[in-house]
Design a protein around this motif. Sequence first.
Motif, short mmCIF file in Angstrom:
data_model
loop_
_atom_site.label_atom_id
_atom_site.label_comp_id
_atom_site.label_asym_id
_atom_site.label_seq_id
_atom_site.Cartn_x
_atom_site.Cartn_y
_atom_site.Cartn_z
N LEU A 81 0.83 -1.21 0.00
CA LEU A 81 0.00 0.00 0.00
C LEU A 81 0.87 1.26 0.00
O LEU A 81 0.64 2.18 -0.79
N HIS A 107 -5.43 -0.75 0.09
CA HIS A 107 -5.87 -0.34 1.42
C HIS A 107 -6.90 -1.35 1.94
O HIS A 107 -6.83 -1.81 3.09
N LEU A 119 0.76 4.02 -2.99
CA LEU A 119 0.28 5.37 -2.66
C LEU A 119 1.32 6.43 -2.97
O LEU A 119 1.01 7.49 -3.54
N PRO A 146 -11.35 -0.49 6.04
CA PRO A 146 -10.53 0.63 5.60
C PRO A 146 -11.28 1.95 5.81
O PRO A 146 -12.51 2.00 5.70
N TYR A 195 -4.96 8.95 -3.85
CA TYR A 195 -5.74 7.78 -3.44
C TYR A 195 -6.59 7.32 -4.62
O TYR A 195 -7.81 7.47 -4.67
N GLU A 230 -6.65 2.29 -3.33
CA GLU A 230 -7.85 1.95 -2.57
C GLU A 230 -7.97 0.44 -2.40
O GLU A 230 -8.31 -0.07 -1.32
N LEU A 247 -6.19 5.70 6.80
CA LEU A 247 -5.15 6.35 6.00
C LEU A 247 -5.37 7.86 6.11
O LEU A 247 -6.44 8.36 5.73
N VAL A 269 -0.61 6.17 8.50
CA VAL A 269 -1.61 5.11 8.58
C VAL A 269 -1.66 4.62 10.02
O VAL A 269 -0.63 4.55 10.70
N LEU A 300 -10.63 6.45 5.25
CA LEU A 300 -9.79 7.55 4.77
C LEU A 300 -10.08 8.78 5.59
O LEU A 300 -11.23 9.16 5.77
#
Length: 492
Positions: free
Chosen positions: A434, A478, A438, A489, A470, A475, A460, A451, A491
């Motif tokens: 990840l 994640h 990213l 997950p 992202y 995604e 995240l 994170v 955000l």
Amino acid sequence: MSIADALFGRRRSDAGRQAIIDIGSNSVRLVVYQGPARIPAVLFNEKVLAGLGRGLADTSRMDEEALALARTALARFAAVAREMDAEVRTVATAAVRDAANGPDFIAAAAALGLTVELLTGEQEATAAGMGVLSGIPQADGIVGDLGGGSLELVRVRDGAVAERVSFPLGVLRIAGKRGKPLDALVTRLIEQAGWAGKGKGLPLYLVGGSWRALARLDMSLTDYPLPIAHQYCMSAETIARISRSVAQLGKPRLRAVPGLSSGRSATLADAAALLAVLLRRLGSTTTIVSAFGLREGLLFGELAEQDRALDPLIVAAREEGRVLGRFPEHGDLLDRWIAPLFADHPAAEARIRHAACLLADVGWRANPEFRAERGLETALHGAWVAIESAERAQLAQALFTSLGGGTAMPDPLSRLADVERLLRATVWGLAARLGQRLSGGLAGPLQRSSVSIDDGKVVLHLRDGDRALYGETAEKRHAALATALGLKPALA
């Protein structure tokens, strides 16, 4: 002047080429090193089994045929070292030290431009002990360095060399003295030196080609899944079994052992017999093989204290990542970025996770279909030290997953580590995967984001200006990480 000062008066910190010519009683070897001072890579390695110590006990002289082989080897090694523009250090041990014609041989080496340091038995023991500490920093036990002309024992603990002693028990000296004669000889020498029972409760670290050959034989007999002898363990019972059976193994079986030369196979029975007796007299019940010995000890001893304290696994992984990866600083940043997710993982595993992050980009040049296999191979077969087999399996699992292999556990990882350890390493790989996607492998996005695990979610944290990073792939990665952790997950 102390033994350590005589051996390690110089201090080395640069990454230039360092060559050591080691004139032993059995072999003459050139090794050229280059790379980080704490754990330089082997650039060149060549040996000639000259057998300088053969017959020395009977004649007090080195055999002329052996001398001719050794002189030819020295001439070649001196020439190779010059071509490589390496700084050369030449050392000699028991055979040259004890032989009446040793001074003549040293003069012959000088004519080739080589200044030979004639190590005492105590200096030889000190260097062997330092070599083990270089490759196994937490070593706590007795180092046994078996050469052709002598056996050195040295107590190592707390990162330092303590008591040490040298015995005239080289594998060439004891040839044919198995059974009661060998038992009586070893018992007498060990007791006279005050070392009887000193190994009780402690491992015996094995240094020297003959004992490493024993390990390779046992690895072959037991179908051990790694071709790595360093830190391979054998119990006293295993050594006793090998000692009883090795003489009955035929040449075809010995030739089938990977990495076992014909020259070493000839000394296996004597090396095994000596080791079995030694374990009984010292009281040790287990052995640990060290690929590092005198030569590495000489290099390690030249380092400043702060350089000796560095973790050799991390130093080597960082250098490998620098050479093979795209972004040299990325591994350390990645490790810091994913670390908050694993606060509840065993603290001892943090350095293995760190190494995995440093190596997480080593497969980028490979065909995308084989990047995971490249990571697996790098971890399993790399020349890493200060890492046990289960830790090596975790490193391999993390790299396999981070390079696209998914959550499968490829063979032979489950034979080296339990499933729980491999599951933890799988999650490290998903987290690294990840972070890499990213950030695109760049420093900035990792430095501006984080994170964490909050309220049952893998969160995240991105700045508003980085929201575009992202994308769909990030995604998905994640979500895969959160699923592996049994979380959702999120955000922020």
